[in-house]
Design an enzyme around this catalytic site. Sequence first.
Site, short mmCIF file in Angstrom:
data_model
loop_
_atom_site.label_atom_id
_atom_site.label_comp_id
_atom_site.label_asym_id
_atom_site.label_seq_id
_atom_site.Cartn_x
_atom_site.Cartn_y
_atom_site.Cartn_z
N GLY A 207 0.83 -1.21 0.00
CA GLY A 207 0.00 0.00 0.00
C GLY A 207 0.85 1.24 0.00
O GLY A 207 2.05 1.19 -0.29
N ASN A 208 0.26 2.37 0.30
CA ASN A 208 1.04 3.61 0.42
C ASN A 208 0.40 4.51 1.48
O ASN A 208 -0.64 4.19 2.04
CB ASN A 208 1.16 4.31 -0.94
CG ASN A 208 -0.18 4.73 -1.49
OD1 ASN A 208 -0.86 5.58 -0.92
ND2 ASN A 208 -0.58 4.11 -2.59
N HIS A 209 1.07 5.65 1.75
CA HIS A 209 0.67 6.50 2.88
C HIS A 209 -0.51 7.44 2.59
O HIS A 209 -0.83 8.27 3.43
CB HIS A 209 1.84 7.37 3.32
CG HIS A 209 2.93 6.60 3.98
ND1 HIS A 209 2.72 5.87 5.12
CD2 HIS A 209 4.24 6.44 3.65
CE1 HIS A 209 3.87 5.30 5.47
NE2 HIS A 209 4.79 5.62 4.60
#
Length: 397
Positions: A207-209
């Site tokens: 995923g990412n932030h």
Amino acid sequence: MKGKKVILGVTGSIAAYKAAIFVRLLIKAGAEVKVIMTSAATEFITPLTLATLSKNPVSIDFFDSSNGDWDSHVELGLWADVMVIAPATANTMAKMANGIACNLLLTTYLSARCPVFVAAAMDLDMYQHPSTLHNIEILQSYGNQFIEASSGELASGLIGQGRMEEPELILAKLQSFFDGKKKLIGKSVLVTAGPTYEPIDPVRFIGNHSSGKMGYAIAEELAKQGAKVSLVSGPTSLKASHPNIETILVQSAQEMYDASTQVFENTDVAIMSAAVADYTPAIQLDKKMKRKSKELHIELVATKDIAAELGARKKPKQLLIGFALETNNEEENARKKILSKNLDFIVLNSLQDAGAGFGKDTNKITIIDKNNKKEIFELKSKTEVAYDIIQKMLSME
Ligand code: CTP
């Protein structure tokens, strides 16, 4: 503003003197104005001045002691097309944020169904106090339009942020709000927001932030201005509350692609604020992966570029707006993306700017359009950034 019914709430700040100028401007622009003052405001400017300029009696108390009449906050709230609280002190903003209803201005605010604009005015330290900043956030989360104070010399002699925005600029904001609203009613807009999660196995993902805050702020702002919004959102902790927003929850880039391409068919504008994964595991295991060897290699394959696909399908009347979060060669990379994805304009964020980026409530953007016009914006709340993006979008039609 012709024929628009405006309630102007005036609270106890030295900037209350600007209310006289503001009422005059509103009347000149063709609005009907009713003024409500707090009793503290009457120490700074007389009700007679505002009654004369607005051509309407000024309300201060729940009861008019001269004739025993009751001033109905419910009626006032329903009468108005817009309520503007200018100047709004830290005290009044704190009460508004907490549902306190101890004067006519506050009860009217709580009863109002119309859009509410709040123009702050206070000393710079009060403005920067965490409680004030928190109250501003709360007010914005309730859908109020917050008009930041400008910087300059303050009544205290200190120099900094706290001066109420000039009446001409507040009027301009109201005018563009009503113009925008007219243009957005009946328009349908697709907004993508948040990260995507690319599953490795039933337990893990890549995923990412991205927090989704920017996309959700855009969706809320569009909805408030009358657009019908389809919000295709990756996993976030946020919830869109406006009835004009239909939220379609997705997980992976492929799911976001499927939902977005389907919705785009019947939309006027697409705003691609999601942080879509560029790669996804080639194989998604259906059982949890066990720890075995010292090294693990996961083969990744490229995801579909949703924005580029919508750019290829775009019809002449549709608008496509992209985002770019860059760490280096920002403008050059952003311009390349305009071409490769057939965007009408791109909203560039740089991770080099303090206050911009993941999880923050503020953002600092530069907009570059397909005609190479560049606009650099100040650091602002994400709600205000959303407003700027929508103004640009309306100017491109
Ligand atoms: N985007 C998209 N689908 C993807 C990747 C990106 O719709 N698979 C959209 C984003 O929502 C954004 C724009 O394309 O509006 C630019 O995203 P970004 O990640 O900056 O660009 P990429 O094309 O992925 O390029 P790179 O990561 O190499 O900078």
